[in-house]
Enzyme design. Structure first.
Site, PDB file in Angstrom:
ATOM      1  N   LYS A   1      -6.482   2.135  -6.601  1.00  0.00           N
ATOM      2  CA  LYS A   1      -5.281   2.753  -6.047  1.00  0.00           C
ATOM      3  C   LYS A   1      -4.711   3.751  -7.039  1.00  0.00           C
ATOM      4  O   LYS A   1      -4.698   3.492  -8.248  1.00  0.00           O
ATOM      5  CB  LYS A   1      -4.248   1.674  -5.735  1.00  0.00           C
ATOM      6  CG  LYS A   1      -4.529   0.990  -4.421  1.00  0.00           C
ATOM      7  CD  LYS A   1      -3.742  -0.259  -4.275  1.00  0.00           C
ATOM      8  CE  LYS A   1      -4.207  -1.291  -5.293  1.00  0.00           C
ATOM      9  NZ  LYS A   1      -3.409  -2.503  -5.253  1.00  0.00           N
TER      10      LYS A   1
ATOM     11  N   GLU B   1     -10.172  -7.019   4.497  1.00  0.00           N
ATOM     12  CA  GLU B   1      -9.095  -7.790   3.857  1.00  0.00           C
ATOM     13  C   GLU B   1      -7.838  -7.787   4.721  1.00  0.00           C
ATOM     14  O   GLU B   1      -7.716  -7.009   5.673  1.00  0.00           O
ATOM     15  CB  GLU B   1      -8.772  -7.206   2.473  1.00  0.00           C
ATOM     16  CG  GLU B   1      -8.297  -5.760   2.533  1.00  0.00           C
ATOM     17  CD  GLU B   1      -7.233  -5.428   1.484  1.00  0.00           C
ATOM     18  OE1 GLU B   1      -6.249  -6.197   1.365  1.00  0.00           O
ATOM     19  OE2 GLU B   1      -7.389  -4.401   0.815  1.00  0.00           O
TER      20      GLU B   1
HETATM   21  N1  PSU Z   1      -4.768  -0.965  -1.379  1.00  0.00           N
HETATM   22  C1  PSU Z   1      -3.853  -0.545  -0.475  1.00  0.00           C
HETATM   23  N2  PSU Z   1      -2.935  -1.410  -0.022  1.00  0.00           N
HETATM   24  C2  PSU Z   1      -2.903  -2.703  -0.463  1.00  0.00           C
HETATM   25  C3  PSU Z   1      -3.870  -3.147  -1.413  1.00  0.00           C
HETATM   26  C4  PSU Z   1      -4.773  -2.243  -1.836  1.00  0.00           C
HETATM   27  O1  PSU Z   1      -3.854   0.608  -0.061  1.00  0.00           O
HETATM   28  O2  PSU Z   1      -2.055  -3.459  -0.020  1.00  0.00           O
HETATM   29  C5  PSU Z   1      -3.874  -4.595  -1.869  1.00  0.00           C
HETATM   30  C6  PSU Z   1      -5.315  -5.116  -1.945  1.00  0.00           C
HETATM   31  O3  PSU Z   1      -5.390  -6.287  -1.182  1.00  0.00           O
HETATM   32  C7  PSU Z   1      -5.517  -5.403  -3.408  1.00  0.00           C
HETATM   33  C8  PSU Z   1      -4.120  -5.757  -3.840  1.00  0.00           C
HETATM   34  O4  PSU Z   1      -6.443  -6.431  -3.632  1.00  0.00           O
HETATM   35  O5  PSU Z   1      -3.324  -4.796  -3.162  1.00  0.00           O
HETATM   36  C9  PSU Z   1      -3.979  -5.717  -5.343  1.00  0.00           C
HETATM   37  O6  PSU Z   1      -2.783  -6.305  -5.714  1.00  0.00           O
HETATM   38  P1  PSU Z   1      -2.568  -6.718  -7.260  1.00  0.00           P
HETATM   39  O7  PSU Z   1      -2.533  -5.428  -8.017  1.00  0.00           O
HETATM   40  O8  PSU Z   1      -1.232  -7.453  -7.284  1.00  0.00           O
HETATM   41  O9  PSU Z   1      -3.718  -7.598  -7.635  1.00  0.00           O
END
Ligand code: PSU
Ligand code: MN
Length: 292
Positions: A152, A21
Site C-alpha cells: 500500500k 480477502e
Molecule cells: N489494502 C487495501 N485495503 C485494506 C488492506 C490492504 O487497499 O484494507 C488490508 C489488508 O487486509 C492488509 C491489511 O492485510 O490491510 C494490513 O493491515 P496491517 O498493516 O494492520 O497489518
C-alpha cells in the site's frame, strides 16, 4: 473451517480457485462501495473461468467461500473485527465475526488447499517506528501465489521491499522490473525478477515448490491508469503526519491512512483502488487456470 461446496467440488476436480480477502470489505473501503466491490471481485474471477473463495469469519467459524447474504453481513455489520494472525484464534474462540487480512487469508487459503490469492495491496513497514504488518512474516512462511498491486502506498516502500528480501519471500513483477506502489504503477525500486506471462508466474510457483521453499510467490501487478508516484507520495506524507499528530497507531493505522488518502485525493484513490482490485482478481484467476 467450513469450505463452500462449490469450492470443495472445484478443488476435487482440479479446477482453478482464487481466494479473496475480507478486511478490504470490512475495514478497507467505505459502505456501500465495500459490498459492491466484494461482489464485483467474485464476478471478475468467474468471468476469467475460476471459482472465487472469499474468506471470512462468521460467528467464530472460518469460512472459505461465502454466499451473497454472508458477504452482505460482513460488509454491513459493525461488530466485525480485523482479524490478523495475532487475534485470529481469539476471534474464533470467542465466536466473533472477522474480516481476514492478507496474512490471515493467505494462511487459511493455503490450509484449505488453495494455491492462488488476490488482494489489493499488502501490508508492510510503516514510516512510523515499530509498526510492521503481520502480512510480511506470514508471506514468508505460507506457500501460495499472492497477486497484489504492491505494498500500500501509505507504507515505506524501500523498507518493505528490503524486509521481503530479508524474510526470503519470492517476489516477481508482472511485466514490470520495478515495484508497483499500489495507486501508482511504478516506483524507483527495482525488483529481483520479472514474469512476462501467466505461464511464467505459474512456473515460478512450481519451481518454488520443487525447491522446497515455504514462502509465498508474490506477483506484483501494476495498476492500469494509476496516479503518478509523486502525487500519491505528497498525500501519503500528509496523512502520515496527521496520524502521528492524532496519536493513531496499531491496527487502526492502515484504515485511517486509507480513508485520509481517499479524502485528500477527492475519491481518486478509491477509483484506482477498485480498478486494481479487479485487475488483480482477473490476473489471479488466469494464473490459477495455468496451475489447474
Ligand atoms: N489494502 C487495501 N485495503 C485494506 C488492506 C490492504 O487497499 O484494507 C488490508 C489488508 O487486509 C492488509 C491489511 O492485510 O490491510 C494490513 O493491515 P496491517 O498493516 O494492520 O497489518
Ligand atoms: Mn500494524
Amino acid at each position: 473451517m467450513l469450505i463452500h461446496d462449490e469450492v470443495t467440488q472445484a478443488l476435487k476436480n482440479h479446477e482453478p480457485v482464487v481466494a479473496l480477502e475480507s478486511t478490504v470489505i470490512t475495514h478497507g473501503l467505505p459502505a456501500p462501495l465495500n459490498l459492491e466491490t466484494a461482489r464485483r471481485l467474485e464476478a471478475a474471477v468467474r468471468e476469467e473461468g475460476a471459482v472465487p473463495a472469499t474468506i471470512g469469519i462468521l460467528e467464530g467459524e472460518v469460512r472459505v467461500g461465502l454466499g451473497d447474504g454472508e458477504l452482505e453481513q460482513l460488509a454491513t455489520r459493525n461488530d466485525v473485527e480485523k482479524a490478523s494472525l495475532w487475534n485470529l484464534a481469539a476471534v474464533v474462540a470467542a465466536g466473533r465475526w472477522g474480516g481476514t487480512t492478507v496474512a490471515t487469508t493467505a494462511h487459511l487459503a493455503a490450509r484449505a488447499g488453495l494455491r492462488v490469492f488476490a488482494t489489493g495491496g499488502i501490508g508492510g513497514v510503516h514510516p512510523l517506528p515499530y509498526d510492521e504488518s503481520g502480512d510480511l512474516l506470514a508471506l514468508a512462511r505460507t506457500p501460495i501465489v499472492v497477486v497484489s498491486a504492491g505494498p500500500k502506498s501509505i507504507l515505506d516502500l524501500a523498507a518493505t521491499l528490503e524486509r521481503l528480501e530479508s524474510y526470503g519471500v519470492g517476489v516477481v513483477g508482472y511485466k514490470t522490473m520495478y515495484l508497483p506502489a499500489f495507486h501508482s504503477p511504478d516506483s524507483p525500486y527495482q525488483l529481483p525478477a520479472t514474469v512476462w506471462s501467466e505461464a511464467e508466474a505459474a512456473a515460478h510457483w512450481r519451481a518454488a515448490r520443487e525447491l522446497g521453499l515455504e514462502s509465498a510467490t508474490m506477483v506484483f501487478n501494476p495498476v492500469s491508469q494509476g496516479i503518478p508516484f509523486g502525487e500519491v507520495m505528497a498525500w501519503v506524507e500528509q496523512a502520515n503526519r496527521e496520524a502521528r499528530a492524532a496519536g493513531i497507531g496499531g491496527k487502526d493505522l492502515t484504515p485511517y491512512l486509507l480513508r485520509r488518502l481517499s479524502e485528500l485525493s477527492e475519491g481518486r484513490s478509491d477509483e484506482v483502488n477498485l480498478r486494481l482490485l479487479e485487475e488483480n482478481a482477473r490476473l489471479a484467476a488466469r494464473i490459477a487456470r495455468w496451475l489447474a
